[in-house]
Scaffold this motif. Structure first.
Motif, mmCIF file in Angstrom:
data_model
loop_
_atom_site.group_PDB
_atom_site.id
_atom_site.type_symbol
_atom_site.label_atom_id
_atom_site.label_comp_id
_atom_site.label_asym_id
_atom_site.label_seq_id
_atom_site.Cartn_x
_atom_site.Cartn_y
_atom_site.Cartn_z
ATOM 1 N N TYR A 369 0.868 -1.174 0.000
ATOM 2 C CA TYR A 369 0.000 0.000 0.000
ATOM 3 C C TYR A 369 0.906 1.226 0.000
ATOM 4 C CZ TYR A 369 -3.473 3.446 1.475
ATOM 5 O OH TYR A 369 -4.296 4.539 1.528
ATOM 6 N N PRO A 370 0.633 2.252 -0.825
ATOM 7 C CA PRO A 370 -0.512 2.368 -1.733
ATOM 8 C C PRO A 370 -0.314 1.576 -3.013
ATOM 9 C CG PRO A 370 0.898 4.286 -1.962
ATOM 10 C CD PRO A 370 1.488 3.472 -0.847
ATOM 11 N N ALA A 371 -1.402 1.414 -3.756
ATOM 12 C CA ALA A 371 -1.363 0.697 -5.020
ATOM 13 C C ALA A 371 -0.426 1.382 -6.003
ATOM 14 C CB ALA A 371 -2.773 0.624 -5.621
ATOM 15 N N SER A 372 0.074 0.628 -6.960
ATOM 16 C CA SER A 372 0.910 1.198 -8.012
ATOM 17 C C SER A 372 0.070 2.073 -8.923
ATOM 18 C CB SER A 372 1.564 0.089 -8.834
ATOM 19 O OG SER A 372 2.407 -0.695 -8.020
ATOM 20 N N THR A 464 8.809 6.990 8.190
ATOM 21 C CA THR A 464 8.518 7.088 6.766
ATOM 22 C C THR A 464 7.535 8.211 6.498
ATOM 23 O OG1 THR A 464 8.869 4.717 6.449
ATOM 24 C CG2 THR A 464 7.613 5.856 4.747
ATOM 25 N N TYR A 465 7.763 8.948 5.424
ATOM 26 C CA TYR A 465 6.808 9.979 5.038
ATOM 27 C C TYR A 465 5.444 9.326 4.833
ATOM 28 C CZ TYR A 465 4.724 13.889 2.484
ATOM 29 O OH TYR A 465 3.911 14.918 2.080
ATOM 30 N N PRO A 466 4.411 9.807 5.513
ATOM 31 C CA PRO A 466 3.121 9.107 5.494
ATOM 32 C C PRO A 466 2.393 9.228 4.157
ATOM 33 C CG PRO A 466 2.945 11.158 6.721
ATOM 34 C CD PRO A 466 4.406 10.973 6.419
ATOM 35 N N VAL A 467 1.613 8.205 3.853
ATOM 36 C CA VAL A 467 0.767 8.226 2.663
ATOM 37 C C VAL A 467 -0.422 9.139 2.971
ATOM 38 C CG1 VAL A 467 -0.666 6.869 1.096
ATOM 39 C CG2 VAL A 467 1.451 5.895 2.034
ATOM 40 N N ALA A 468 -0.534 10.225 2.219
ATOM 41 C CA ALA A 468 -1.571 11.221 2.507
ATOM 42 C C ALA A 468 -2.668 11.257 1.456
ATOM 43 C CB ALA A 468 -0.943 12.609 2.628
ATOM 44 N N TYR A 469 -2.514 10.504 0.372
ATOM 45 C CA TYR A 469 -3.516 10.448 -0.686
ATOM 46 C C TYR A 469 -4.217 9.096 -0.638
ATOM 47 C CZ TYR A 469 -0.852 14.258 -2.979
ATOM 48 O OH TYR A 469 -0.193 15.432 -3.278
#
Length: 491
Positions: A369-372, A464-469
């Protein structure tokens, strides 16, 4: 396990209320603003400042665009046709497949998110770089399965009554009251335009390079900026760089201080209103740099961009040959809105983008995660030679991207945007040698900003820089890319 519990979501929501993402300044997080009657406003300028005003463009009925027929619209000054129907149907279906109204949590309200507003445009380019197909589709509460925006003979549309972003109205399920372009009361579609967030930097960059072309500014000029609590940086120290470096930082790492110093310089040159006048003159009426503070370059909340007009601006930047479209008065619009050297500088800078984490998620190569998304090659300047990881202006992605770069299929010259209530990504995709052929422009604007997340989003690894989208944006990017491959293989 990928799923988060409600308690964890409440913790995240509380953190988001007081903490910005690493590398994000107050300006970038200003999607939390309310309208003039609400509470929070952008910190880039105090309320008491006098801000520049921009007249609202007006459409005239005799120039309303006609929807393309099955055989498409003719390309201006050419014998070929632009597909405005088949690609549009494919794009609407791609939007519907993402089910934007499902599986997303509103962290602020701690509940399932309301149906977002999504505005997507794609321009397919032929071997010469000219448009061969154009499509625009939207999603909203009124159109949960997507609606096709009719495209006129000059690659634009007057068939949407765009309303300026208003978070209070959106949360209340209303369309808003402030028209982006007047004269569209009878348009068949009505939608609140998602806030463009940092994609507004494309308009600032275009204005800067117009000033360079006119001899008002040089890329080697030295500009200084001192941060204050009322500006785009709170660091306080005086920063001095040349225009070239400010421009690079504005685009590649989305530096808000860089944007403010360049926008303030455009105000000093009295170039902001001429920039808006240029957008109106060439028919890009939804592109509006308005309400900004002449002293600080801040206060970006009244700016507006639609996906279709942004894609057409990128068409200009791409250097497509010949007449691209015609104005209401019949004048030809060409890539010469910018000089060849300025276009090359702009697209080269977009191609060095460090924030590959929206339509493309290559910076997180190898994570479940996230998806490609769009299978983009990450620019080498961001890759650490010892371990292949990417760090962009303090944002540490901590994944070895070299395997993804080895199997990458395209370059993606693009700009992302993120605020609390906006997420966007726009750019030019071109296939790498040996990869399946495609060449296209894509622009995606959504109201799914940092306060929204996928219900099954796993916790980000520590440090880790968080997934924000939401990963739905990456999945949409992958689906659009697949469509473009298939269209090239079977035109």
């Amino acid at each position: 396990m990928r799923r988060q519990g409600t308690g964890q979501l409440r913790v995240i929501a509380a953190a988001l209320a007081v903490v910005l993402l690493p590398g994000m300044t107050a300006c970038e997080a200003t999607g939390t603003q309310r309208d003039a009657g609400g509470s929070a406003r952008e910190k880039a300028a105090p309320r008491t400042k006098t801000r520049s005003a921009t007249p609202t463009p007006t459409d005239t009925p005799r120039h309303d665009g006609r929807a393309g027929r099955d055989r498409g619209m003719p390309v201006p000054d050419s014998g070929s046709a632009v597909d405005t129907t088949r690609l549009a149907a494919q794009l609407r279906q791609a939007l519907d497949e993402q089910r934007f109204g499902e599986g997303i949590v509103d962290l602020t309200l701690d509940r399932r998110a309301a149906m977002p507003n999504v505005d997507v445009a794609v321009i397919e380019l032929d071997a010469s770089g000219r448009p061969s197909a154009v499509a625009n589709a939207v999603v909203s509460a009124d159109h949960p399965h997507g609606a096709v925006v009719p495209i006129g003979e000059n690659l634009g549309t007057t068939k949407v009554r765009w309303r300026r972003w208003d978070i209070n109205a959106w949360e209340a399920g209303r369309a808003g009251t402030d028209d982006v372009v007047r004269g569209r009361e009878d348009a068949p579609l009505e939608l609140m335009s998602p806030y463009p967030a940092s994609v507004v930097k494309l308009m600032v960059g275009f204005g800067v390079l117009r000033a360079v072309d006119r001899g008002q500014l040089s890329l080697d000029d030295r500009l200084s900026y001192t941060g204050t609590p009322e500006s785009c940086t709170e660091r306080g120290e005086k920063l001095t760089r040349d225009v070239r470096d400010w421009f690079d930082r504005m685009i590649t790492v989305s530096d808000n201080a860089a944007t403010c110093v360049l926008l303030a310089r455009l105000h000093d040159l009295e170039a902001v209103e001429p920039l808006n006048a240029t957008f109106r003159r060439v028919g890009l009426t939804t592109l509006q740099v308005r309400g900004t503070d002449p002293e600080t370059g801040g206060w970006w909340l009244d700016m507006n961009m639609s996906a279709l007009d942004t894609a057409r601006l990128l068409l200009v930047l791409s250097g497509a040959p010949g007449t691209l479209w015609r104005t209401r008065e019949g004048a030809a619009v060409t890539a010469d809105l910018l000089s060849p050297s300025s276009r090359a500088f702009f697209t080269r800078t977009l191609g060095q983008q460090g924030l590959n984490h929206a339509l493309s998620t290559s910076n997180w190569c190898g994570r479940e995660y996230p998806a490609s998304g769009i299978p983009q090659r990450v620019p080498e300047r961001w890759i650490r030679r010892t371990d292949g990881t990417v760090t962009v202006d303090g944002r540490a992605y901590r994944q070895d991207v070299r395997p993804c770069n080895r199997r990458a299929e395209v370059t993606f010259a693009h700009k992302t945007g993120l605020s609390m209530e906006a997420a966007a990504d726009v750019g030019i995709v071109r296939s790498l040698p040996g990869a399946p052929e495609r060449h296209y422009i894509v622009a995606v604007f959504t109201s799914l900003g940092q306060r929204f997340t996928d219900a099954d989003k796993p916790a980000d690894p520590p440090g880790t820089y968080p997934v924000a989208y939401t990963e739905k944006i990456a999945k949409l990017g992958h689906r659009i890319d697949t469509i473009m491959i298939e269209r090239h293989a079977s035109p």
